[in-house]
Design an enzyme around this catalytic site. Structure first.
Site, PDB file in Angstrom:
ATOM      1  N   HIS A  96       0.854  -1.189   0.000  1.00 32.29           N
ATOM      2  CA  HIS A  96       0.000   0.000   0.000  1.00 32.29           C
ATOM      3  C   HIS A  96       0.891   1.241   0.000  1.00 32.29           C
ATOM      4  O   HIS A  96       1.956   1.241   0.621  1.00 32.29           O
ATOM      5  CB  HIS A  96      -0.925  -0.006   1.222  1.00 32.29           C
ATOM      6  CG  HIS A  96      -2.011   1.017   1.113  1.00 32.29           C
ATOM      7  ND1 HIS A  96      -1.803   2.341   1.391  1.00 32.29           N
ATOM      8  CD2 HIS A  96      -3.305   0.908   0.735  1.00 32.29           C
ATOM      9  CE1 HIS A  96      -2.934   3.016   1.185  1.00 32.29           C
ATOM     10  NE2 HIS A  96      -3.860   2.168   0.787  1.00 32.29           N
ATOM     11  N   GLU A 168      -4.070   2.200  -7.296  1.00 34.26           N
ATOM     12  CA  GLU A 168      -4.474   3.303  -6.426  1.00 34.26           C
ATOM     13  C   GLU A 168      -3.580   4.503  -6.737  1.00 34.26           C
ATOM     14  O   GLU A 168      -2.465   4.605  -6.198  1.00 34.26           O
ATOM     15  CB  GLU A 168      -4.297   2.931  -4.950  1.00 34.26           C
ATOM     16  CG  GLU A 168      -5.151   1.779  -4.501  1.00 34.26           C
ATOM     17  CD  GLU A 168      -5.439   1.823  -2.999  1.00 34.26           C
ATOM     18  OE1 GLU A 168      -6.621   1.920  -2.652  1.00 34.26           O
ATOM     19  OE2 GLU A 168      -4.511   1.784  -2.192  1.00 34.26           O
ATOM     20  N   GLY A 232     -11.347   2.801   1.164  1.00 31.04           N
ATOM     21  CA  GLY A 232     -10.820   3.222   2.462  1.00 31.04           C
ATOM     22  C   GLY A 232     -11.902   3.900   3.289  1.00 31.04           C
ATOM     23  O   GLY A 232     -12.768   3.241   3.872  1.00 31.04           O
TER      24      GLY A 232
END
Ligand code: 13P
Length: 249
Positions: A96, A168, A232
């Site tokens: 991430h 992302e 998220g």
């Protein structure tokens, strides 16, 4: 099946995470049964076991947000992939942007985590994405290629596995700025072609993450190549998360 992953990050304490599950148990049960959607919840490490037990009678899957790059041994503070599998994780996010940035994770380290996960049969959710500066300078695909290559080399010698790759864009995480349809169409077309070559022996599912809301989820799902969403902020509010799932089913 379309996959929707909730990344709770470090936003909830142990008790808050459990309260969110227990307070909406019936609702999560319904989400788990949503037609054509696989739903995964990723709480932080300490809540994994309790959340997995609470949701055990639903079809919701539980995932971790990170794992150790090492096998069992003298690695203080690390949580092994084997332990994650034992407490009921079937997915695990790795690479991430927040881990790459705050913990200085390299592409090589992320690739080693991938290796650990596929060895124990947990499906990795590899996050990749470009910074705003990289996009503006025209380096989006170079950045994505760099992040994908290290992992592809690790998987080259491995038997067929299924992995998720979550695109992302860093400038879209937690900012309220969703990538535009034209940008996503271009990136997902590129990812589909690139992954078919880089991961030729494997099955890859492509997800989008970055400021996904109930208003934008359905439109993103329609973009060719998008197989799922990584959510998220909106996943912390059960009603908002429920709307995201229902807008995709
Ligand atoms: P937000 O949905 O809050 O932008 O977070 C996206 C994300 O980082 C999911 O992994």
């Amino acid at each position: 099946m379309f996959i929707i992953v909730a990344n709770w990050k470090s936003q909830l304490t142990f008790h808050q995470a459990l309260a969110l599950c227990e307070g909406n148990l019936e609702g999560y049960g319904d989400l788990g049964d949503a037609k054509g959607i696989e739903t995964v919840i990723c709480p932080s490490f300490e809540a994994l076991h309790a959340v997995a037990l609470t949701l055990q009678d639903t079809a919701i899957q539980v995932g971790a947000q990170d794992c150790s790059a090492f096998k069992q041994g003298a690695y203080t503070g690390q949580v092994t992939a084997a332990s994650l599998a034992e407490v009921g994780c079937t997915y695990c996010i790795i690479g991430h942007y927040e881990s790459r940035t705050h913990l200085h994770e390299t592409d090589q380290l992320v690739a080693e985590k991938m290796q650990q996960l596929v060895t124990v049969g947990i499906e990795p959710i590899l996050c990749i994405g470009e910074t705003e500066q990289e996009r503006e300078a025209g380096y989006t695909f170079q950045a994505l290629t760099r992040q994908l290559t290290a992992v592809a080399q690790t998987l080259a010698s491995h038997d067929q596995v299924t992995i998720c790759i979550a695109y992302e864009p860093i400038w879209a995480i937690g900012t309220g700025k969703v990538a535009q349809k034209s940008q996503l169409t271009e990136v997902f077309a590129w990812l589909s072609t690139t992954c078919a070559t880089l991961f030729a022996e494997h099955t890859v599912r492509l997800l989008y993450g970055g400021s996904v809301t109930a208003e934008t989820a359905g439109g993103i799902k329609k973009i060719p190549g998008v197989d799922g969403l990584l959510v998220g902020t909106a996943s912390l509010d059960f009603k908002k998360f429920e709307k995201i799932v229902s807008s995709c089913s």
